[in-house]
Design a protein around this motif. Structure first.
Motif, PDB file in Angstrom:
ATOM      1  N   LEU A 134       0.834  -1.243  -0.009  1.00  0.00           N
ATOM      2  CA  LEU A 134      -0.163   0.052   0.067  1.00  0.00           C
ATOM      3  C   LEU A 134       1.110   1.226   0.041  1.00  0.00           C
ATOM      4  O   LEU A 134       2.221   1.089   0.504  1.00  0.00           O
ATOM      5  N   SER A 135       0.418   2.539  -0.505  1.00  0.00           N
ATOM      6  CA  SER A 135       0.991   3.662  -0.404  1.00  0.00           C
ATOM      7  C   SER A 135       1.059   4.072   0.759  1.00  0.00           C
ATOM      8  O   SER A 135       0.088   3.739   1.799  1.00  0.00           O
ATOM      9  N   GLY A 136       1.681   5.326   0.980  1.00  0.00           N
ATOM     10  CA  GLY A 136       1.690   5.778   2.598  1.00  0.00           C
ATOM     11  C   GLY A 136       0.335   6.261   2.907  1.00  0.00           C
ATOM     12  O   GLY A 136      -0.014   6.170   3.942  1.00  0.00           O
ATOM     13  N   GLY A 137      -0.328   7.075   1.934  1.00  0.00           N
ATOM     14  CA  GLY A 137      -1.514   7.543   2.191  1.00  0.00           C
ATOM     15  C   GLY A 137      -2.566   6.422   2.545  1.00  0.00           C
ATOM     16  O   GLY A 137      -3.709   6.487   3.430  1.00  0.00           O
ATOM     17  N   MET A 138      -2.473   5.209   1.790  1.00  0.00           N
ATOM     18  CA  MET A 138      -3.428   3.937   2.155  1.00  0.00           C
ATOM     19  C   MET A 138      -2.988   3.391   3.254  1.00  0.00           C
ATOM     20  O   MET A 138      -4.195   3.080   4.221  1.00  0.00           O
ATOM     21  N   ARG A 139      -1.889   3.545   3.641  1.00  0.00           N
ATOM     22  CA  ARG A 139      -1.604   2.935   4.859  1.00  0.00           C
ATOM     23  C   ARG A 139      -2.287   3.670   6.170  1.00  0.00           C
ATOM     24  O   ARG A 139      -2.655   3.222   7.036  1.00  0.00           O
ATOM     25  N   GLN A 140      -2.274   5.098   5.983  1.00  0.00           N
ATOM     26  CA  GLN A 140      -2.790   5.848   7.046  1.00  0.00           C
ATOM     27  C   GLN A 140      -4.189   5.750   7.242  1.00  0.00           C
ATOM     28  O   GLN A 140      -4.818   5.921   8.085  1.00  0.00           O
ATOM     29  N   ARG A 141      -4.910   5.279   6.046  1.00  0.00           N
ATOM     30  CA  ARG A 141      -6.305   5.150   5.928  1.00  0.00           C
ATOM     31  C   ARG A 141      -6.695   3.957   6.788  1.00  0.00           C
ATOM     32  O   ARG A 141      -7.603   4.074   7.484  1.00  0.00           O
ATOM     33  N   VAL A 142      -5.823   3.111   6.630  1.00  0.00           N
ATOM     34  CA  VAL A 142      -5.630   1.736   7.285  1.00  0.00           C
ATOM     35  C   VAL A 142      -5.864   2.078   8.899  1.00  0.00           C
ATOM     36  O   VAL A 142      -6.591   1.464   9.761  1.00  0.00           O
ATOM     37  N   ALA A 143      -4.617   3.049   9.114  1.00  0.00           N
ATOM     38  CA  ALA A 143      -4.595   3.034  10.421  1.00  0.00           C
ATOM     39  C   ALA A 143      -5.852   3.898  11.157  1.00  0.00           C
ATOM     40  O   ALA A 143      -6.185   3.744  12.129  1.00  0.00           O
ATOM     41  N   ILE A 144      -6.293   4.913  10.409  1.00  0.00           N
ATOM     42  CA  ILE A 144      -7.523   5.363  10.735  1.00  0.00           C
ATOM     43  C   ILE A 144      -8.663   4.684  10.979  1.00  0.00           C
ATOM     44  O   ILE A 144      -9.409   4.477  12.027  1.00  0.00           O
ATOM     45  N   ALA A 145      -8.940   3.660   9.827  1.00  0.00           N
ATOM     46  CA  ALA A 145     -10.054   2.547   9.927  1.00  0.00           C
ATOM     47  C   ALA A 145      -9.659   1.691  11.188  1.00  0.00           C
ATOM     48  O   ALA A 145     -10.807   1.537  12.024  1.00  0.00           O
ATOM     49  N   ARG A 146      -8.575   1.236  11.531  1.00  0.00           N
ATOM     50  CA  ARG A 146      -8.247   0.560  12.539  1.00  0.00           C
ATOM     51  C   ARG A 146      -8.983   1.170  14.277  1.00  0.00           C
ATOM     52  O   ARG A 146      -9.390   0.632  15.270  1.00  0.00           O
ATOM     53  N   SER A 147      -8.392   2.599  14.101  1.00  0.00           N
ATOM     54  CA  SER A 147      -8.651   3.283  15.266  1.00  0.00           C
ATOM     55  C   SER A 147     -10.430   3.318  15.520  1.00  0.00           C
ATOM     56  O   SER A 147     -10.921   3.780  16.691  1.00  0.00           O
ATOM     57  N   LEU A 148     -10.992   3.641  14.239  1.00  0.00           N
ATOM     58  CA  LEU A 148     -12.487   3.606  14.223  1.00  0.00           C
ATOM     59  C   LEU A 148     -13.097   2.470  14.620  1.00  0.00           C
ATOM     60  O   LEU A 148     -14.317   2.691  15.094  1.00  0.00           O
ATOM     61  N   ALA A 149     -12.523   1.160  14.240  1.00  0.00           N
ATOM     62  CA  ALA A 149     -13.231   0.201  14.336  1.00  0.00           C
ATOM     63  C   ALA A 149     -13.580  -0.090  15.909  1.00  0.00           C
ATOM     64  O   ALA A 149     -14.638  -0.744  15.859  1.00  0.00           O
ATOM     65  N   PHE A 150     -12.868   0.088  16.732  1.00  0.00           N
ATOM     66  CA  PHE A 150     -13.399  -0.132  18.145  1.00  0.00           C
ATOM     67  C   PHE A 150     -14.329   1.006  18.626  1.00  0.00           C
ATOM     68  O   PHE A 150     -14.656   1.035  19.938  1.00  0.00           O
ATOM     69  N   ASP A 151     -14.729   1.820  17.737  1.00  0.00           N
ATOM     70  CA  ASP A 151     -15.870   2.793  18.014  1.00  0.00           C
ATOM     71  C   ASP A 151     -15.501   3.900  19.471  1.00  0.00           C
ATOM     72  O   ASP A 151     -16.213   3.637  20.238  1.00  0.00           O
ATOM     73  N   PRO A 152     -14.248   4.460  19.336  1.00  0.00           N
ATOM     74  CA  PRO A 152     -14.016   5.386  20.715  1.00  0.00           C
ATOM     75  C   PRO A 152     -14.765   6.631  20.414  1.00  0.00           C
ATOM     76  O   PRO A 152     -15.152   7.040  19.387  1.00  0.00           O
ATOM     77  N   ASP A 153     -15.181   7.291  21.598  1.00  0.00           N
ATOM     78  CA  ASP A 153     -15.742   8.482  21.678  1.00  0.00           C
ATOM     79  C   ASP A 153     -14.834   9.349  21.203  1.00  0.00           C
ATOM     80  O   ASP A 153     -15.401  10.501  20.599  1.00  0.00           O
ATOM     81  N   VAL A 154     -13.610   9.441  21.453  1.00  0.00           N
ATOM     82  CA  VAL A 154     -12.508  10.292  21.207  1.00  0.00           C
ATOM     83  C   VAL A 154     -11.500   9.895  20.326  1.00  0.00           C
ATOM     84  O   VAL A 154     -10.999   8.826  20.320  1.00  0.00           O
ATOM     85  N   LEU A 155     -11.369  10.611  18.980  1.00  0.00           N
ATOM     86  CA  LEU A 155     -10.159  10.205  18.281  1.00  0.00           C
ATOM     87  C   LEU A 155      -9.060  11.267  18.346  1.00  0.00           C
ATOM     88  O   LEU A 155      -9.344  12.650  18.077  1.00  0.00           O
ATOM     89  N   LEU A 156      -7.915  10.652  18.721  1.00  0.00           N
ATOM     90  CA  LEU A 156      -6.717  11.716  18.737  1.00  0.00           C
ATOM     91  C   LEU A 156      -5.859  11.442  17.838  1.00  0.00           C
ATOM     92  O   LEU A 156      -5.442  10.158  17.496  1.00  0.00           O
ATOM     93  N   MET A 157      -5.346  12.305  16.920  1.00  0.00           N
ATOM     94  CA  MET A 157      -4.463  12.296  15.801  1.00  0.00           C
ATOM     95  C   MET A 157      -3.154  13.217  16.117  1.00  0.00           C
ATOM     96  O   MET A 157      -3.307  14.293  16.081  1.00  0.00           O
ATOM     97  N   ASP A 158      -2.080  12.446  16.161  1.00  0.00           N
ATOM     98  CA  ASP A 158      -0.819  13.166  16.186  1.00  0.00           C
ATOM     99  C   ASP A 158      -0.116  13.290  14.870  1.00  0.00           C
ATOM    100  O   ASP A 158       0.816  12.508  14.429  1.00  0.00           O
ATOM    101  N   GLU A 159      -0.278  14.437  14.256  1.00  0.00           N
ATOM    102  CA  GLU A 159       0.430  14.672  12.984  1.00  0.00           C
ATOM    103  C   GLU A 159       0.109  13.749  12.033  1.00  0.00           C
ATOM    104  O   GLU A 159       1.202  13.035  11.291  1.00  0.00           O
ATOM    105  N   PRO A 160      -0.845  12.925  11.793  1.00  0.00           N
ATOM    106  CA  PRO A 160      -0.762  11.765  11.182  1.00  0.00           C
ATOM    107  C   PRO A 160      -0.674  11.922   9.689  1.00  0.00           C
ATOM    108  O   PRO A 160      -0.506  11.102   8.861  1.00  0.00           O
TER     109      PRO A 160
END
Length: 254
Positions: A134-160
């Motif tokens: 995967l490209s860098g942007g696609m990998r970051q999309r996967v990382a975002i999807a993984r964080s969203l998957a457990f349905d957190p109330d708060v999403l923290l993003m450190d210079e993603p």
């Protein structure tokens, strides 16, 4: 308020001396708000997120989520880092499933849910790819999807998006706003880039150099988000106001 920092100070021991990373930080974040946090390198932005995740504890002060003190990590908070932090031996689908495993979702239900979140970040059809495919942007999309998957109330993003090229970065900024609109998550997004802070945030919190403090919080509103927002006069006004705050803090008093 969803999140409250109340007079938060964080000190570290460095070579036998006390180093103050954050000094009496007070900041409120509303339910469902997209707040961007901008400041110079070393001002304590990432430390602030570490405290909110519960990976570190404040030297003094209090951090509240829904009125309850943060006492450690929890599934109510998801985090996305600059580096993708994906498991290289897992496919995109299996990486997203990791978030579902953490919530004890039954194994039979995980693939369909994981695909749902891959679809949400624009990766339909890439579930069988490994990170190196995967490209860098696609990998970051996967990382975002993984964080969203457990349905957190708060999403923290450190210079993603910091490591991405300009075109990919702008594309992911737009996709992130669409995800936020669909999910209603409370998002705190750290960035060095003033343009990115203005484009994404409903409010922009400006931090001072070390020791980090909240210099000001700038509300950001636009009559419409149609067209090239970055070319709008109001966008330039916000950008200049934040640049001025950062410049004033960085310029030593004679």
């Amino acid at each position: 308020m969803k999140i409250q920092f109340v007079n938060v100070t964080k000190e570290f021991a460095v070579r036998g001396e006390r180093f103050t990373a954050l000094s009496e930080v007070s900041l409120d974040v509303r339910e469902g708000e997209f707040l961007t946090l901008v400041g110079p390198s070393g001002c304590g932005k990432s430390t602030l997120l570490d405290l909110l995740t519960g990976l570190a504890t404040p030297t003094s002060g209090l951090i509240l989520i829904d009125g309850s003190p943060v006492t450690g990590p929890g599934l109510d908070r998801g985090i996305v880092f600059q580096q993708y932090a994906l498991f290289p031996w897992r496919t995109a689908l299996a990486n997203v499933e990791f978030g579902l495993e953490a919530k004890d979702v039954p194994r039979r239900d995980r693939p369909a849910l994981a695909r749902k979140y891959l679809d949400l970040v624009g990766l339909s059809g890439f579930d069988g790819r490994y990170p190196h495919e995967l490209s860098g942007g696609m990998r970051q999309r996967v990382a975002i999807a993984r964080s969203l998957a457990f349905d957190p109330d708060v999403l923290l993003m450190d210079e993603p998006f910091a490591a991405l090229d300009a075109q990919t970065r702008e594309s992911l900024q737009e996709e992130l706003l669409q995800i936020w609109a669909k999910t209603g998550k409370t998002i705190i997004f750290i960035t060095h880039a003033i343009d990115e802070a203005v484009y994404l945030g409903q409010r922009v919190a400006v931090m001072t150099p070390t020791p980090g403090r909240i210099r000001d919080v700038i509300p950001v509103t636009f009559p419409t988000r149609e067209g090239d927002l970055r070319a709008a006069p109001r966008f330039g006004e916000y950008r200049h106001a934040i640049w001025t705050l950062l410049h004033e803090e960085a310029t030593p008093v004679a």
